[in-house]
Design a protein around this motif. Sequence first.
Motif, PDB file in Angstrom:
ATOM      1  N   ASN A  56       0.838  -1.203   0.000  1.00 20.13           N
ATOM      2  CA  ASN A  56       0.000   0.000   0.000  1.00 20.13           C
ATOM      3  C   ASN A  56       0.874   1.255   0.000  1.00 20.13           C
ATOM      4  N   SER A  60       1.226   4.236  -2.927  1.00 20.88           N
ATOM      5  CA  SER A  60       1.191   5.669  -2.607  1.00 20.88           C
ATOM      6  C   SER A  60       2.417   6.388  -3.150  1.00 20.88           C
ATOM      7  N   GLU A  63       2.084   6.783  -6.881  1.00 21.01           N
ATOM      8  CA  GLU A  63       1.126   7.858  -7.170  1.00 21.01           C
ATOM      9  C   GLU A  63       1.756   9.224  -6.927  1.00 21.01           C
ATOM     10  N   GLN A  64       2.573   9.329  -5.890  1.00 20.42           N
ATOM     11  CA  GLN A  64       3.271  10.588  -5.600  1.00 20.42           C
ATOM     12  C   GLN A  64       4.211  10.965  -6.749  1.00 20.42           C
TER      13      GLN A  64
END
Length: 173
Positions: A56, A60, A63-64
């Motif tokens: 997870n 993230s 995506e950053q």
Amino acid sequence: MAMESAESIRSIFVTGLRDAHALENQALSIMNRQIERLENYPDVAARLRSHVEETNGQISRLEQILTSLDESHSAIKDLGASFMGNMAALTHSVAGDEILKNSFANFAFENFEVASYRALINMARRGGFTSALPLLEQSLQEEQAMAAWVEQHLDAVTDRYLTLASSGTQASH
């Protein structure tokens, strides 16, 4: 670096990031299905639960990085990869040696992820995307640790499977 070359590297890097995002979604699907079924291998279940949390975080971080490039992940790739992960887990669930098949597949999958992050790190260096490097390197370290854990525990999982199967106890999961 020529402008075309820089733009080409950026395009390839973004595609690789989207692919890695989808790959991590596939990993989540696979691990969550395995965790649901594990009964006789608590150490494997615990490590998978821990790696779900790491995964997870990897999603993230990807995506950053994509956001920093004014890009986003591919919902279609994510959906397809999640579907494939669920199908792979379902295929192994009907096997009498499910835990062994899952262990083999997990070893291969983790090493595939290691290769993916190594390539992304190379692309980030070549393309000058230096802010992505610490994020990708953290994910690489997590994947290397998980691959090493699976490898280090393969004999123990196999031994437990053989012991349970020999005693007539449910051994597959």
